[in-house]
Design an enzyme around this catalytic site. Structure first.
Site, PDB file in Angstrom:
ATOM      1  CG  ASP A   1      68.708  11.222 -42.751  1.00  0.00           C
ATOM      2  OD1 ASP A   1      67.470  11.831 -41.808  1.00  0.00           O
ATOM      3  OD2 ASP A   1      69.191  10.356 -42.270  1.00  0.00           O
ATOM      4  CG  LEU A   2      71.259  17.265 -41.292  1.00  0.00           C
ATOM      5  CD1 LEU A   2      71.595  17.825 -43.084  1.00  0.00           C
ATOM      6  CD2 LEU A   2      71.209  18.561 -40.930  1.00  0.00           C
ATOM      7  CG  ASP A   3      70.823  15.065 -37.589  1.00  0.00           C
ATOM      8  OD1 ASP A   3      72.074  15.911 -37.980  1.00  0.00           O
ATOM      9  OD2 ASP A   3      69.246  15.159 -37.469  1.00  0.00           O
TER      10      ASP A   3
ATOM     11  CB  THR B   1      75.294  15.646 -36.896  1.00  0.00           C
ATOM     12  OG1 THR B   1      74.363  15.397 -38.305  1.00  0.00           O
ATOM     13  CG2 THR B   1      76.014  17.652 -37.396  1.00  0.00           C
TER      14      THR B   1
ATOM     15  CE  LYS C   1      73.406   6.132 -35.480  1.00  0.00           C
ATOM     16  NZ  LYS C   1      73.587   5.177 -36.370  1.00  0.00           N
TER      17      LYS C   1
ATOM     18  CB  SER D   1      66.227  16.324 -41.662  1.00  0.00           C
ATOM     19  OG  SER D   1      66.663  16.308 -40.736  1.00  0.00           O
ATOM     20  CB  ALA D   2      63.283  13.701 -37.728  1.00  0.00           C
TER      21      ALA D   2
ATOM     22  CE  LYS E   1      63.546  11.406 -41.355  1.00  0.00           C
ATOM     23  NZ  LYS E   1      64.616  11.259 -41.860  1.00  0.00           N
TER      24      LYS E   1
ATOM     25  CD  GLU F   1      66.107   8.106 -43.184  1.00  0.00           C
ATOM     26  OE1 GLU F   1      67.095   8.270 -42.216  1.00  0.00           O
ATOM     27  OE2 GLU F   1      65.705   9.160 -43.024  1.00  0.00           O
ATOM     28  CG  ASP F   2      71.458   8.221 -40.578  1.00  0.00           C
ATOM     29  OD1 ASP F   2      70.384   8.874 -40.913  1.00  0.00           O
ATOM     30  OD2 ASP F   2      71.905   7.783 -39.367  1.00  0.00           O
TER      31      ASP F   2
END
Ligand code: B16
Ligand code: MG
Length: 219
Positions: free
Chosen positions: A10-12, A18, A46, A115-116, A146, A170-171
């Site tokens: 995942d990114l953020d 971010t 999130k 990522s979303a 997601k 994932e966060d």
């Protein structure tokens, strides 16, 4: 459990911090509309798409907007969010992340982004990570957000690794649920109480030992 042959990030909130900027931008937008917005509510946003996030905030505040105003609010939120990213660079990669990415690359494990965010590519460019990913699936590529597993299923296809052999970092609760639905190994990065549905949880990448990842690869 299946042997891990591919890894999806995942990114953020996983690669870069971010998630806090999304929070600040959504809170400003909500407050400007007279809607309270707490960190607990933020957990529910999130990993959730921009459109769905605004729908949720409006529902919490019992506010309805015309389509035009809705789109305008989304644009304002994004501009505000992007203003926080002006100076983003490779020093903003969260501690411990590069060590894991480099280990995977050295061991020929393909890595993908799932990522979303529609801002994923510029963020990977700014942090000089874009060349490390064999595949990128972001908010521009998926039609269902997601917790639907579409983003991760698509990423697994792109790196040509069966879903059950993929690991997802994932966060977000929505992202962990998406990874679980895809039959992938989910690793939560963050609060144990929030991410309890994940197969493993670490408070940050700094806590992840390379030995732990090695073991998943040789099962
Ligand atoms: P954007 P991730 C998600 O990214 C964020 O967690 C979420 O807060 C955000 O609303 C969503 O991207 C859409 O982002 O507005 O930039 O398109 O965590 O899936 O990498
Ligand atoms: Mg995230």
């Amino acid at each position: 459990m299946s042997k891990i042959k591919g890894v999806i990030f995942d990114l953020d909130g996983v690669i870069v911090d971010t998630a806090k900027f999304h929070f600040l931008a959504w809170r400003k937008l909500a407050n400007d509309l007279g809607i309270d917005f707490t960190e607990t509510q933020n957990e529910e946003l999130k990993g959730v798409s921009r459109v769905r996030s605004l729908e949720k905030i409006l529902a919490w505040g019992n506010v309805s907007l015309s389509e035009e105003d809705f789109n305008e609010k989304m644009a304002v939120k994004n501009e505000n969010y992007l203003s926080f990213l002006t100076n983003l660079n490779s020093e903003d990669i969260l501690p411990g992340v590069s060590r894991v990415i480099d280990f995977l690359i050295e061991n020929n494990i393909p890595i993908a982004l799932g990522s979303a965010s529609k801002n994923a590519r510029p963020i990977l460019e700014k942090t000089a990570l874009i060349g490390k990913f064999q595949a990128i699936v972001d908010g521009n590529d998926v039609s269902i957000a997601k917790p639907d597993p579409e983003v991760f299923i698509s990423a697994a296809k792109k790196i040509e690794i069966p879903q059950e052999n993929c690991l997802v970092f994932e966060d977000s609760v929505a992202g962990v649920q998406a990874a679980n639905k895809a039959g992938m190994l989910s690793i939560g990065i963050g609060d144990k109480a929030v991410l309890h549905e994940a197969d493993h949880i670490f408070s940050s990448f700094e806590e992840i030992e390379i030995e732990f990842i090695k073991k998943l690869m040789i099962l």
